[in-house]
Enzyme design. Structure first.
Site, mmCIF file in Angstrom:
data_model
loop_
_atom_site.group_PDB
_atom_site.id
_atom_site.type_symbol
_atom_site.label_atom_id
_atom_site.label_comp_id
_atom_site.label_asym_id
_atom_site.label_seq_id
_atom_site.Cartn_x
_atom_site.Cartn_y
_atom_site.Cartn_z
ATOM 1 N N GLY A 321 -53.643 -37.243 -1.266
ATOM 2 C CA GLY A 321 -53.176 -37.972 -2.439
ATOM 3 C C GLY A 321 -53.447 -39.454 -2.326
ATOM 4 C CE LYS A 342 -45.191 -43.753 0.828
ATOM 5 N NZ LYS A 342 -44.251 -43.674 -0.316
ATOM 6 C CG ASP A 438 -40.249 -44.917 -9.476
ATOM 7 O OD1 ASP A 438 -40.412 -44.774 -10.714
ATOM 8 O OD2 ASP A 438 -41.191 -45.070 -8.689
#
Length: 624
Positions: A321, A342, A438
């Site tokens: 991703g 990440k 969020d």
């Protein structure tokens, strides 16, 4: 620095004769009161523990030299002395701390399974106990459980290819699992990073006899009046003896103290000043992230170097991703533990979001919140390691009708309920309230059983549970999911109700989807407003259904979503009420007033089926 080192060397040279005299005096006193039961004995190997009262060694001491239950044995092939615990559980004693009254034990069979032997352990009849412990249920599962389950710890040596054995503090069982037995174990053996239990070095302590007090005073311990061991409780009392310096050594120590006292004081003052100055310089040179990581170095998750990250991701081989935050790679910590790594971009403000996410995730443990496994802060390189969730984000399943219908409306309802429980935990389940800011489909990940997990806490804020609202310097979140009050205070105060609004938009996304054919064929149509009008007028919602009960599920999700997106925060339910609404059968839910009507702000109170929502919200300052 050179002056400090020279002064310290001088004081050491001057203190050496005094220390030698004190040692000789102390040994002399002990030798004068020598007791054969106190003489330390080392067996098995040179680095093994010395055995003295209250322990006694079979073949070296008379059994009256030790306290009942403290007998050890040693054979030529033994690596350490062996202690027998009830019932017939033999353990190695690797270390004895007589002052703290603790022993370290291990499995005497290097190829055995300590967990299997410990199931027969009963410490109620033993003088030894675990320092801190809890009851663990041992669970036999016919198939491997999701390693993401919090507080499920795999027992490797008890597991086979045909079944897996876990230990857990909770009794909630999967359908493929059965309970074997319950055992009391210390919490210190739990390894949260890998979801396992380590039996390598257990620690036991004893409360009687209280010889630790003697050890702390530099004395030895024995039965009172040096009596032999007896079964009578009154004759099992102990006393301290020996360890005093010779009378002739005391004047020498006094003279040495008077001569060296001022010099020693000067050395202490110089040392304190040196430490203070050194610490002050270090603090001035530390960057914000280094200071944060120092404060939180004892927390799980673990810290990794950039070299570790490259090894875990196999040189960044499998990219899964990418977004504005950076790139996500699939990595592997061990043969069966996968992680999502990440790699954060080096952009302005990245340090704040990095600190915020590690700080927030370090205190969260919930089945519907993604687990932070580790982090990397190596120079300017920063990364976050999460549990790997194979089914990607919820967006994939609600942006395509084909994917959504493959899940079915019942499963989508379960996903919505799981997300709601996760947000409720963030608002109420921690020491401080956590506001996510969020909530959106891209930040809800799905595991291999399609259980939802909330992720991405880079914009999250912490506040006290007693204070419900926060002031903000700028809007945060994703357009389309941001509550009106985040843009304009005319609608009310920013609070945990802002997350409720975002969740409501997510629910309506699940109902309509980005490719809803009805909404596409209606020009300039805003789907939440369109579906509200259909619902309010009692018309068919125009959503494709495949099974009985789907229409009822769609109606429930729609009504709850519309309650959550009311313009004014006071009209929205709390997440606790939202969970209750989703868990109910939906028949008692009423359609709210239109969230799209243009009205002036006022302290109204919303209701669904008799429930009353909170009104005024107190403003507190934003905490970075």
């Amino acid at each position: 620095m050179a002056i400090f080192q020279g002064t310290l060397l001088l004081i050491v040279l001057l203190l050496a004769p005094m220390a030698a005299a004190a040692t000789v005096g102390g040994l002399g006193g002990a030798e004068e009161q020598l007791d054969e039961c106190i003489t330390p004995t080392i067996c098995c190997q040179q680095d093994g523990p010395d055995v003295r009262f209250p322990f006694w060694l079979k073949g070296h001491h008379h059994q009256n030299c030790g306290y009942p239950g403290f007998d050890l044995s040693c054979t030529p092939e033994s690596k350490y002395p062996v202690l027998q615990l009830p019932f017939s559980v033999n353990v190695f004693v690797k270390h004895i701390d007589y002052k703290s009254q603790t022993i370290n034990i291990s499995d005497p069979d290097p190829h055995g399974c300590f967990a299997r032997q410990l199931q027969h352990l009963n410490l109620s009849a033993s003088p030894f106990q675990f320092q801190t412990n809890g009851d663990f249920s041992f669970i036999n599962c016919s198939q491997r459980q999701d390693s993401n389950f919090f507080d499920w710890f795999r027992i490797a040596c008890l597991s086979k290819q045909s079944h897996q054995v876990y230990a857990t503090r909770y009794d909630g069982l999967d359908i493929s699992c059965t309970k074997m037995y319950t055992m009391s174990l210390p919490y210190e053996i739990l390894d949260y990073s890998y979801g396992t239990i380590t039996f390598d070095d257990l620690q036991l302590n004893w409360s009687k006899p209280e010889c630790g007090k003697c050890e702390a005073r530099g004395k030895n311990c024995r039965f009172k009046n040096n009596n032999n061991c007896s079964s009578s409780e009154s004759q099992l009392s102990t006393e301290c003896f020996g360890g005093k310096p010779k009378q002739g050594a005391l004047p020498k120590l006094k003279i040495a103290g008077e001569v060296l006292g001022p010099t020693l004081l000067l050395v202490v003052v110089i040392a304190i000043y040196h430490v203070y100055r050194s610490n002050k310089m270090k603090k001035a040179d530390q960057v914000k992230i280094d200071k944060f990581l120092e404060d939180y170095k004892a927390l799980k998750p673990a810290r990794y170097s950039y070299a570790d990250i490259k090894k875990i991701t196999n040189q960044f081989e499998d990219k899964v991703g990418q977004g504005g935050y950076g790139i996500v790679y699939k990595g592997k910590l061990s043969d069966d533990v996968y992680v999502a790594v990440k790699i954060l971009n080096n952009v302005k403000g990245n340090g704040d979001e990095f600190i915020n996410e590690v700080q927030t995730m370090g205190r969260i443990h919930h089945i519907n919140v993604v687990r932070l496994v580790g982090y990397c802060a190596d120079g300017f390189r920063r990364a976050l390691l999460y549990e790997f969730l194979p089914n990607n984000s919820l967006e994939k399943f609600i942006s395509s009708n084909q994917e959504k219908h493959s899940l079915g409306w019942e499963k989508l309802h379960d996903i919505a309920l799981g997300i709601a429980k996760g947000i409720e935990y963030l608002h109420l389940g921690c020491d401080q309230r956590i506001l996510h800011f969020d909530i959106k489909p891209q930040n809800v990940l799905l595991d291999n059983k399609f259980n939802p997990k909330i992720s991405d806490f880079g914009l999250a804020k912490l506040c006290s549970k007693e204070q419900s609202a926060v002031s903000m310097t700028a809007a945060r979140g994703t357009v389309g999911y941001i509550a009106p009050e985040v843009f304009s205070r005319n609608f009310g105060n920013v609070s945990y109700k802002s997350d409720v609004y975002s969740f409501g938009m997510l629910l309506l996304d699940m109902v309509g989807g980005k490719q809803n054919t009805v909404a596409q064929n209606t020009s300039e149509c805003y789907f939440p407003e369109w579906i509200y009008k259909r619902l309010d007028q009692g018309e068919n919602l125009g959503i494709q259904i495949e099974e009985d009960g789907d229409a009822k599920t769609i109606r429930k999700l729609t009504i709850v979503g519309l309650w959550c997106i009311q313009w004014y925060p006071v009209d929205r339910p709390s997440m606790k009420v939202v969970v209750q609404m989703l868990e109910g059968n939906g028949d008692t839910l009423t359609v709210p007033h239109s969230p799209f009507a243009s009205t002036n702000p006022m302290p109204t109170r919303g209701t669904t089926g008799g429930r009353t929502f909170d009104s005024e919200l107190e403003i507190i300052s934003e905490s970075e």
